[in-house]
Design an enzyme around this catalytic site. Sequence first.
Site, mmCIF file in Angstrom:
data_model
loop_
_atom_site.group_PDB
_atom_site.id
_atom_site.type_symbol
_atom_site.label_atom_id
_atom_site.label_comp_id
_atom_site.label_asym_id
_atom_site.label_seq_id
_atom_site.Cartn_x
_atom_site.Cartn_y
_atom_site.Cartn_z
ATOM 1 N N TRP A 72 9.808 -47.600 -45.033
ATOM 2 C CA TRP A 72 8.852 -46.505 -44.920
ATOM 3 C C TRP A 72 7.981 -46.648 -43.683
ATOM 4 C CZ3 TRP A 72 3.598 -47.885 -45.618
ATOM 5 C CH2 TRP A 72 3.388 -49.188 -46.097
ATOM 6 N N ASP A 73 8.024 -47.822 -43.031
ATOM 7 C CA ASP A 73 7.301 -48.029 -41.779
ATOM 8 C C ASP A 73 7.619 -46.928 -40.767
ATOM 9 O OD1 ASP A 73 7.509 -50.355 -43.274
ATOM 10 O OD2 ASP A 73 7.802 -51.671 -41.568
ATOM 11 N N GLU A 84 1.915 -55.715 -51.380
ATOM 12 C CA GLU A 84 2.961 -56.284 -52.229
ATOM 13 C C GLU A 84 2.550 -57.570 -52.929
ATOM 14 O OE1 GLU A 84 5.819 -56.506 -49.189
ATOM 15 O OE2 GLU A 84 6.249 -54.353 -49.219
ATOM 16 N N LYS A 137 -2.470 -58.180 -49.297
ATOM 17 C CA LYS A 137 -1.596 -58.486 -48.160
ATOM 18 C C LYS A 137 -1.924 -57.637 -46.940
ATOM 19 C CE LYS A 137 3.301 -58.482 -46.792
ATOM 20 N NZ LYS A 137 4.681 -58.183 -47.233
ATOM 21 N N GLN A 138 -2.152 -56.347 -47.163
ATOM 22 C CA GLN A 138 -2.269 -55.416 -46.048
ATOM 23 C C GLN A 138 -3.089 -54.194 -46.464
ATOM 24 O OE1 GLN A 138 2.067 -55.061 -46.610
ATOM 25 N NE2 GLN A 138 1.834 -52.964 -45.893
#
Length: 751
Positions: free
Chosen positions: A340-341, A482, A595-596
């Site tokens: 999906w990036d 994630e 994580k992000q």
Amino acid sequence: MTFDNLTGQLFWPTPLKDWRIEEHGFQPEAVIKNGNKFLTANGYMGYRGTLEENGAAELAAVNLSGVYDQRGTAWREPVNAPNPFHVVTRVAGQVLDPLQHPISDHEQVLDMAAAVHHRRTTFSTGNTLVTITANRFLDMAQPQFMFLEYIVQVKQATVISVTAGIDKQIWDINGPHLVDCQSWREDSVFGYGGQTGESQLAVTTLSRILVNQGECNDIDRPDQVGQTIAVTVTPERPLCLLIAAAVTTGRETDAPIAALADTLASYTPETIGQEYNRHCQKLAALWHTSDIQIEGPQQDQVALRYNILALMMIAPLAGSQLSIPARGLSGQTYKGAVFWDTELFMTPFFLATQPAVVRDLVAYRLKGLIGAKKKAVEYGYTGAFYAWESQEDGYDATSDYNVTDVFTNRPMRTYFKDKQIHISGDVALAIWQAFQWLQDPAILSQGGAEVIVECARFYVSYATARLDRSEVAFTDVIGPDEYHERVSNNAFTNRVALATIEAALAAIAYLRENNAEYLAKIAQQWQLTDLLPLFTETAARIRLQTPNAAGVISQFDGYLALADDSIDTVRSRLLKPKEYWGGAYGVASQTQVIKQADVVMMLAVFPNDFSSDIVRANWQYYEPRTEHGSSLSYSMYGLIAAQLGMTAPAYDFFQKTAAIDLTGESKQWAGTIYIGGTHPAASGGTWRLAVEGFAGLHVENDQLVATPHLPSQWQKMAFRTYYQGHWYRVNVTAAGAVVSIADDEKIGVDD
């Protein structure tokens, strides 16, 4: 074949410092990192930034776009073609290789203006110095072709032996992928190739060597097919080799081996020089629409161009219906899969600079609809459930075990493909954005509307209706973060689901008004009579995470009740450095460490949802709790910071995201799995941070508007952008911005 007029100065790199990536001195531990940093590519293939004497041990590779193979039960991954630029120089039997032989000087350069890789190494050997200079490029005008010039210079007359040709030792992570390999020679062209084991797809590399002196002798050894040249080289007359090569696969029905061989056989130094000029012209046209010029630190200008070039080089070829893998064309990491990036981080760049590329990115997802619908059925849903790791034709390459436990060395069950349902919405919203940005009705009528509707149908099917409440929930999901698996009502996921259903309703309304004939054809297939009220009711009832009294939006149900440990505290609990932080038992899974960017990315994707005060409160809450374990994270925090006028932290995040592949300091391991390679999503994020953040470019009432927040280090920005049929020139200073129709607005629209 000998050419006296071959001087070895056909593709010399530019001397302009703000168009060069340079590294001086040789560090053995940096060989693999530099393979990523100095990558060259042309959409058809990528050539890692290794040296000519490097082989499989140094991860030298020619990575092919859209060609995959599976060996046994190992992970399915993209195929690397045989490398035609394996060149080894010897003096008195000694191999001139910085890993084996003393050197007095070394430089490696990426000329960004022409996408030329340059290396120059001076070796100390006996009583003299031998300098090897090599320049190579992958042809943008003829993407199956690549060229190398290789020059050997000496301080005094020296007997030099050079072996050049196609390396039969191919680097593979889960290979070998080519079977029944054969080498051959016909007239001046030789070749080597085989076929993939899984689908019997032919892959062949062809090569022709031109030299300016010496006798060429054919070789065909277990490790290489090519030629050797032995000659006494003098200071007055360097030894020059010019190698023209081509790669072909079974995908190209219009470029058989014989035709490529004829082209290679016809090349002379003059015609190769002409081909280099065509390559440069093609790249110059791309730079014309894509460059961002800044008045500020040279390192920022260089970093911007580096990331822009990284995207331009890996854009899929026109008509290929391919997309961009998460590691670009730098190798087989992440199975060469499209994530999906591409939709969230790279598509905005291409919409604004190379709109023709977007049509292939969209076509790739249209082609994958069959697989997405099949996947939904396999999980018991309707609609389209797109792959987390997507290979050709949308094939879901995700395994159930993506991480290895560093303690037991056993594979760990992960749920990335099962629970990251936001991917369907990411795909649908990118198609809807492409339709709006390009104002191209064909995007909807040629399959785009169907993808959007089927993705919306999937969300309706997946949603959990609470009979005791007036809400629809999305339980047991994984958001962009994630480290926290199988959560309920992830803020990003739910917002994407709502936007997808709204886009489906808008697409249907548009077709009803503008293409009723097409809508009538598919109304029965879509069962619109039943679907429309279902979409409307679901959209009205989706539960969205809302700010608490402090303005903080919970990332998912129960997130704010997790242990509020610092990142350093969580890191201190690691027993091994390669330990995975997420999963059921990861050190971060029961804490608020993420994580992000997740909530913050939601705020970037949906900028009009909340006031600047709410956005600021969430940026300030989540940033200290974000480990930035993904290359996607820095740019989103930087983008939001810039839009909030927090230019100092935004500039810091710009430098971090722009330098990920320049420094090579990103994560290389997930557990024991190697995840190295280039990071095109970070490159796309760098562009978004600069254009949408610092320049503040956005759309208001179908008009492009720029509200700049330049960092103090930058005085000006200038760039072009395409929007709804026109090219615009955007000039930005700290005092304001001017958005105007470009004088040359027709350039690049259909290129």
